[in-house]
Design a protein around this motif. Sequence first.
Motif, PDB file in Angstrom:
ATOM      1  N   ALA A   3       0.832  -1.215   0.000  1.00 29.71           N
ATOM      2  CA  ALA A   3       0.000   0.000   0.000  1.00 29.71           C
ATOM      3  C   ALA A   3       0.869   1.269   0.000  1.00 29.71           C
ATOM      4  CB  ALA A   3      -0.951  -0.003   1.200  1.00 29.71           C
ATOM      5  N   TYR A   4       1.929   1.279   0.797  1.00 24.63           N
ATOM      6  CA  TYR A   4       2.760   2.495   0.859  1.00 24.63           C
ATOM      7  C   TYR A   4       3.372   2.809  -0.509  1.00 24.63           C
ATOM      8  CZ  TYR A   4       6.244   5.924   2.124  1.00 24.63           C
ATOM      9  OH  TYR A   4       6.993   7.079   2.171  1.00 24.63           O
ATOM     10  N   GLU A   5       3.848   1.742  -1.171  1.00 23.83           N
ATOM     11  CA  GLU A   5       4.463   1.944  -2.492  1.00 23.83           C
ATOM     12  C   GLU A   5       3.440   2.468  -3.510  1.00 23.83           C
ATOM     13  OE1 GLU A   5       7.003  -1.018  -4.793  1.00 23.83           O
ATOM     14  OE2 GLU A   5       6.969  -1.835  -2.749  1.00 23.83           O
ATOM     15  N   LEU A   6       2.251   1.875  -3.469  1.00 16.92           N
ATOM     16  CA  LEU A   6       1.200   2.283  -4.403  1.00 16.92           C
ATOM     17  C   LEU A   6       0.768   3.735  -4.145  1.00 16.92           C
ATOM     18  CD1 LEU A   6      -0.600   1.120  -6.658  1.00 16.92           C
ATOM     19  CD2 LEU A   6      -2.138   0.239  -4.890  1.00 16.92           C
ATOM     20  N   ILE A   7       0.653   4.079  -2.880  1.00 18.42           N
ATOM     21  CA  ILE A   7       0.225   5.435  -2.527  1.00 18.42           C
ATOM     22  C   ILE A   7       1.268   6.466  -2.971  1.00 18.42           C
ATOM     23  CG2 ILE A   7      -0.264   6.981  -0.559  1.00 18.42           C
ATOM     24  CD1 ILE A   7      -1.379   4.420   0.896  1.00 18.42           C
ATOM     25  N   THR A   8       2.544   6.117  -2.799  1.00 21.22           N
ATOM     26  CA  THR A   8       3.586   7.132  -3.023  1.00 21.22           C
ATOM     27  C   THR A   8       4.272   7.028  -4.385  1.00 21.22           C
ATOM     28  OG1 THR A   8       5.220   5.728  -1.944  1.00 21.22           O
ATOM     29  CG2 THR A   8       4.132   7.384  -0.574  1.00 21.22           C
ATOM     30  N   GLU A  21       2.820   6.933   6.050  1.00 18.57           N
ATOM     31  CA  GLU A  21       3.034   5.548   6.507  1.00 18.57           C
ATOM     32  C   GLU A  21       1.894   5.112   7.412  1.00 18.57           C
ATOM     33  OE1 GLU A  21       7.910   5.197   6.282  1.00 18.57           O
ATOM     34  OE2 GLU A  21       6.953   5.855   8.161  1.00 18.57           O
ATOM     35  N   ALA A  22       1.457   6.018   8.270  1.00 21.80           N
ATOM     36  CA  ALA A  22       0.346   5.678   9.181  1.00 21.80           C
ATOM     37  C   ALA A  22      -0.924   5.408   8.369  1.00 21.80           C
ATOM     38  CB  ALA A  22       0.128   6.807  10.189  1.00 21.80           C
ATOM     39  N   LEU A  23      -1.177   6.202   7.317  1.00 20.64           N
ATOM     40  CA  LEU A  23      -2.358   5.971   6.474  1.00 20.64           C
ATOM     41  C   LEU A  23      -2.229   4.646   5.724  1.00 20.64           C
ATOM     42  CD1 LEU A  23      -2.913   9.545   4.916  1.00 20.64           C
ATOM     43  CD2 LEU A  23      -4.347   8.421   6.623  1.00 20.64           C
ATOM     44  N   ALA A  24      -1.010   4.355   5.276  1.00 21.32           N
ATOM     45  CA  ALA A  24      -0.797   3.128   4.490  1.00 21.32           C
ATOM     46  C   ALA A  24      -0.957   1.875   5.355  1.00 21.32           C
ATOM     47  CB  ALA A  24       0.589   3.151   3.840  1.00 21.32           C
ATOM     48  N   ASP A  25      -0.759   2.021   6.670  1.00 25.37           N
ATOM     49  CA  ASP A  25      -0.927   0.868   7.573  1.00 25.37           C
ATOM     50  C   ASP A  25      -2.361   0.375   7.582  1.00 25.37           C
ATOM     51  OD1 ASP A  25       1.553   0.446   8.419  1.00 25.37           O
ATOM     52  OD2 ASP A  25       1.404   1.663  10.262  1.00 25.37           O
ATOM     53  N   ASP A  26      -3.316   1.295   7.379  1.00 24.92           N
ATOM     54  CA  ASP A  26      -4.723   0.912   7.420  1.00 24.92           C
ATOM     55  C   ASP A  26      -5.517   1.823   6.469  1.00 24.92           C
ATOM     56  OD1 ASP A  26      -7.131  -0.161   8.115  1.00 24.92           O
ATOM     57  OD2 ASP A  26      -7.322   0.995   9.975  1.00 24.92           O
ATOM     58  N   PRO A  27      -5.320   1.633   5.150  1.00 29.62           N
ATOM     59  CA  PRO A  27      -5.918   2.579   4.190  1.00 29.62           C
ATOM     60  C   PRO A  27      -7.435   2.437   4.022  1.00 29.62           C
ATOM     61  CG  PRO A  27      -4.517   0.971   3.049  1.00 29.62           C
ATOM     62  CD  PRO A  27      -4.506   0.611   4.493  1.00 29.62           C
ATOM     63  N   ASP A  28      -8.004   1.269   4.415  1.00 34.21           N
ATOM     64  CA  ASP A  28      -9.429   1.061   4.132  1.00 34.21           C
ATOM     65  C   ASP A  28     -10.304   2.118   4.799  1.00 34.21           C
ATOM     66  OD1 ASP A  28      -9.444  -1.032   2.353  1.00 34.21           O
ATOM     67  OD2 ASP A  28      -8.968  -2.444   3.972  1.00 34.21           O
ATOM     68  N   GLY A  29     -11.116   2.747   3.974  1.00 33.31           N
ATOM     69  CA  GLY A  29     -12.042   3.748   4.492  1.00 33.31           C
ATOM     70  C   GLY A  29     -11.411   5.118   4.693  1.00 33.31           C
ATOM     71  N   LEU A  53      -5.291   9.336  -7.862  1.00 36.98           N
ATOM     72  CA  LEU A  53      -6.553   8.953  -7.208  1.00 36.98           C
ATOM     73  C   LEU A  53      -6.877   7.488  -7.503  1.00 36.98           C
ATOM     74  CD1 LEU A  53      -8.792  12.114  -7.750  1.00 36.98           C
ATOM     75  CD2 LEU A  53      -7.525  11.448  -5.695  1.00 36.98           C
ATOM     76  N   ILE A  54      -6.586   7.062  -8.730  1.00 34.72           N
ATOM     77  CA  ILE A  54      -6.848   5.662  -9.094  1.00 34.72           C
ATOM     78  C   ILE A  54      -5.936   4.737  -8.256  1.00 34.72           C
ATOM     79  CG2 ILE A  54      -6.699   3.963 -10.981  1.00 34.72           C
ATOM     80  CD1 ILE A  54      -7.554   6.302 -12.903  1.00 34.72           C
ATOM     81  N   ASP A  55      -4.657   5.132  -8.089  1.00 38.98           N
ATOM     82  CA  ASP A  55      -3.748   4.365  -7.202  1.00 38.98           C
ATOM     83  C   ASP A  55      -4.331   4.283  -5.796  1.00 38.98           C
ATOM     84  OD1 ASP A  55      -1.766   4.079  -9.143  1.00 38.98           O
ATOM     85  OD2 ASP A  55      -0.509   5.715  -8.379  1.00 38.98           O
ATOM     86  N   LEU A  56      -4.829   5.413  -5.307  1.00 37.05           N
ATOM     87  CA  LEU A  56      -5.336   5.455  -3.931  1.00 37.05           C
ATOM     88  C   LEU A  56      -6.579   4.584  -3.783  1.00 37.05           C
ATOM     89  CD1 LEU A  56      -4.708   9.252  -3.328  1.00 37.05           C
ATOM     90  CD2 LEU A  56      -3.686   7.408  -1.993  1.00 37.05           C
ATOM     91  N   GLN A  57      -7.434   4.583  -4.810  1.00 34.81           N
ATOM     92  CA  GLN A  57      -8.612   3.701  -4.758  1.00 34.81           C
ATOM     93  C   GLN A  57      -8.181   2.250  -4.723  1.00 34.81           C
ATOM     94  OE1 GLN A  57     -11.002   5.267  -8.051  1.00 34.81           O
ATOM     95  NE2 GLN A  57     -12.371   6.261  -6.603  1.00 34.81           N
ATOM     96  N   GLU A  58      -7.142   1.950  -5.512  1.00 33.77           N
ATOM     97  CA  GLU A  58      -6.648   0.574  -5.529  1.00 33.77           C
ATOM     98  C   GLU A  58      -6.071   0.191  -4.159  1.00 33.77           C
ATOM     99  OE1 GLU A  58      -4.647   0.089  -9.363  1.00 33.77           O
ATOM    100  OE2 GLU A  58      -3.629  -1.633  -8.409  1.00 33.77           O
ATOM    101  N   ALA A  59      -5.518   1.181  -3.454  1.00 37.22           N
ATOM    102  CA  ALA A  59      -4.941   0.915  -2.133  1.00 37.22           C
ATOM    103  C   ALA A  59      -6.014   0.849  -1.043  1.00 37.22           C
ATOM    104  CB  ALA A  59      -3.901   1.987  -1.796  1.00 37.22           C
ATOM    105  N   GLY A  60      -7.278   1.137  -1.379  1.00 37.65           N
ATOM    106  CA  GLY A  60      -8.362   1.025  -0.390  1.00 37.65           C
ATOM    107  C   GLY A  60      -8.983   2.349   0.032  1.00 37.65           C
ATOM    108  N   PHE A  61      -8.453   3.450  -0.471  1.00 36.61           N
ATOM    109  CA  PHE A  61      -8.985   4.762  -0.098  1.00 36.61           C
ATOM    110  C   PHE A  61     -10.346   5.042  -0.740  1.00 36.61           C
ATOM    111  CE2 PHE A  61      -4.792   5.685   1.350  1.00 36.61           C
ATOM    112  CZ  PHE A  61      -4.814   6.881   2.042  1.00 36.61           C
ATOM    113  N   GLU A  62     -11.145   5.845  -0.081  1.00 36.06           N
ATOM    114  CA  GLU A  62     -12.307   6.485  -0.698  1.00 36.06           C
ATOM    115  C   GLU A  62     -11.804   7.804  -1.281  1.00 36.06           C
ATOM    116  OE1 GLU A  62     -15.289   4.998  -0.689  1.00 36.06           O
ATOM    117  OE2 GLU A  62     -14.353   3.366   0.437  1.00 36.06           O
TER     118      GLU A  62
END
Length: 329
Positions: A3-8, A21-29, A53-62
């Motif tokens: 998740a961290y790699e995808l986000i950044t 890093e804290a967000l990447a630990d638990d990206p869902d929601g 944004l597409i990366d972030l959605q893939e990582a679990g973000f809204e």
Amino acid sequence: MDAYELITRNAAEVVTKEEIEALADDPDGKRAYVGYEPSGVLHIGHMLTANKLIDLQEAGFEVTVLLADVHAYLNDKGSFEDIRRTAERMRDQFIAYGLDEGRTQFVLGSDFQLEDDYTLDLHALELETTLARAERAMAEIKSGDAVKVSQAVYPLMQALDIPYLGVDLAVGGMEQRKVHMLARDVLPSIDRKPPTSLHTPLIADLASGVGKMSSSTGVTISMEDATSEIETKVEKAYCPPTADPEPDDEGRERENPVLQIFEYHVFPRFDRVVVERPEEYGGDLEYESYPELEADLESGELHPADAKPALASYLDRLIAPGREQLHNQ
Ligand code: IYR
């Protein structure tokens, strides 16, 4: 990819690494947002933050997309009615481009920025901020030469959008970074927490490799472009056989925009990139990652004259659904 790699990936800057890093630990929601001043049709600049944004959605973000109608109005982009109409059209283009319709919330700025509480908080931020600071934050965003009062209000509203939209992460191009830094400094004064932000790189001017690509001053690629227009623009693009070109005659820094577009637009959206080549020149080349393509261009194995048509064809595939959408509007 974790998740961290995808986000950044492909980010020019994150503020701060620990917070991401804290967000990447638990990206869902978790929720991320980008704001766009509605104008014209989507172009390659919008598409760069949309890729994130597409990366972030893939990582679990809204994801929230703010169609910043009031901001566009404050930045002298036209009548409020026209801006609102443009905003409606942009929404459909973002979906056509690839944002997940079910997990993307589109919000108009005017839906919440004209409420009493927002206005009072805005005035509180105005009291905390010098005109010079607000002006500095707008250096790479404002249109026109004259400094208007509206341009001092603009970054403070952008700062306030973050707590009002309830987002965990603010995303934008590097030209937004000073607004986000201002937000970090000023939001605690109204008991809101300093926001975490992520900034995407700026792509150089296509024709010269100097400065940044901009729809107002140079060549850009937009959802309106026909296949043949994309081919011509890319064909004329500056593409020396290196990712690190020498400065131009006037000493200005230059980038290789063809490589930048491969890196920031093509590889994030395609697992495999094929460069077609006639058999007599060695046949097709295939790449699974950007560094392989960059290395081949630098070594001479891949010629710019072969790389460019491949780039045009992948860009065309990326914008085709949006172009279709525009025809149906
Ligand atoms: N300043 C952006 C538009 C914008 C972005 C955000 I994030 C906001 O909360 C509000 C406006 C631009 O230059 O397009």
